[in-house]
Design an enzyme around this catalytic site. Structure first.
Site, short mmCIF file in Angstrom:
data_model
loop_
_atom_site.label_atom_id
_atom_site.label_comp_id
_atom_site.label_asym_id
_atom_site.label_seq_id
_atom_site.Cartn_x
_atom_site.Cartn_y
_atom_site.Cartn_z
N VAL A 48 0.83 -1.20 0.00
CA VAL A 48 0.00 0.00 0.00
C VAL A 48 0.87 1.26 0.00
CG1 VAL A 48 -1.78 1.29 1.25
CG2 VAL A 48 -1.88 -1.20 1.17
N CYS A 49 2.01 1.19 0.67
CA CYS A 49 2.85 2.38 0.86
C CYS A 49 3.28 3.05 -0.45
CB CYS A 49 4.07 2.02 1.71
SG CYS A 49 3.63 1.55 3.40
N PRO A 50 3.77 2.31 -1.45
CA PRO A 50 4.16 3.01 -2.68
C PRO A 50 2.97 3.65 -3.40
CG PRO A 50 4.32 0.64 -2.97
CD PRO A 50 4.14 0.88 -1.51
N GLU A 52 0.50 5.18 -1.90
CA GLU A 52 0.26 6.45 -1.22
C GLU A 52 1.31 7.49 -1.62
OE1 GLU A 52 -2.15 6.11 2.75
OE2 GLU A 52 -0.07 5.54 3.06
N LEU A 53 2.56 7.08 -1.65
CA LEU A 53 3.62 8.00 -2.06
C LEU A 53 3.41 8.46 -3.50
CD1 LEU A 53 6.73 6.26 -0.47
CD2 LEU A 53 5.62 8.35 0.32
#
Length: 203
Positions: A48-50, A52-53
């Site tokens: 999920v993190c990439p 969001e970035l």
């Protein structure tokens, strides 16, 4: 515990500046007098993190150039991990963000987003006004990403309120009605419906 209406915690940390491709030092003092976004995410090389970035980066021109916000992403990874993450993850091609390295969790703890025992931070996003006061805070568990378009709406509302002293009703966007409590406080008490309707709020 919410940090809203409190001063932004002081910090110093290593970071990776994706726009320049170089490491640097960042501190809370760098953001004094500026609208600032501090955005924690759990870890590099996750899923999920990439997204969001990448979503924040896609709105970089709006967030930074139009709204004048400085942006600092932070995770508990090292600056070395950040560099490799940006270089290898296809979603992060052309990333313009600075990513702070918090491997000890010190900064994550100051913002009350550290998951003790797991060594990672929650998805915590903070908006700080030019006075250094946190005016918005959103914290979510790791499985679900955040909505950058809704965050932009919140920034626009906070900036309008900060500038004018007016307050913004639910769902407010630029061009919609505000509530002029700074001039009509007594008149508005118990009569907000004379100023705005439910249909207008939801339009």
């Amino acid at each position: 515990m919410s940090l809203v209406l409190q001063k932004m915690p002081e910090f110093k940390m290593d970071a990776y500046d994706a726009q320049s491709g170089h490491y640097k030092k960042v501190s809370s003092a760098d953001y004094a007098g500026k609208w600032t976004i501090v955005c924690f995410y759990p870890a590099d090389f996750t899923f999920v993190c990439p997204t969001e970035l990448a979503a924040m980066n896609a709105k970089y021109d709006v967030l930074h150039n139009e709204l004048g916000c400085e942006i600092l992403a932070i995770s508990t990874d090292t600056k070395f991990s950040h560099k490799r993450f940006v270089e290898t993850e296809p979603l992060l091609k052309g990333l313009k963000l600075t990513i702070g390295a918090d491997p000890t969790g010190e900064v994550s703890r100051k913002f009350n987003v550290m998951i003790e025992g797991a060594g990672i931070a929650l998805r915590g996003r903070f908006l700080i006004n030019p006075d250094g006061v946190i005016v918005a805070q959103e914290v979510q568990a790791p499985p679900v990403g955040r909505n950058v378009n809704e965050f932009i709406r919140q920034i626009q509302a906070h900036q309008h309120s900060y500038k004018t002293g007016e307050v913004c009703p639910a769902n407010w966007r630029p061009g919609k009605k505000t509530l002029p409590v700074n001039t009509d406080e007594e008149k508005m008490t118990g009569r907000v419906g004379d100023y705005v309707t439910v249909e207008e709020l939801l339009s």
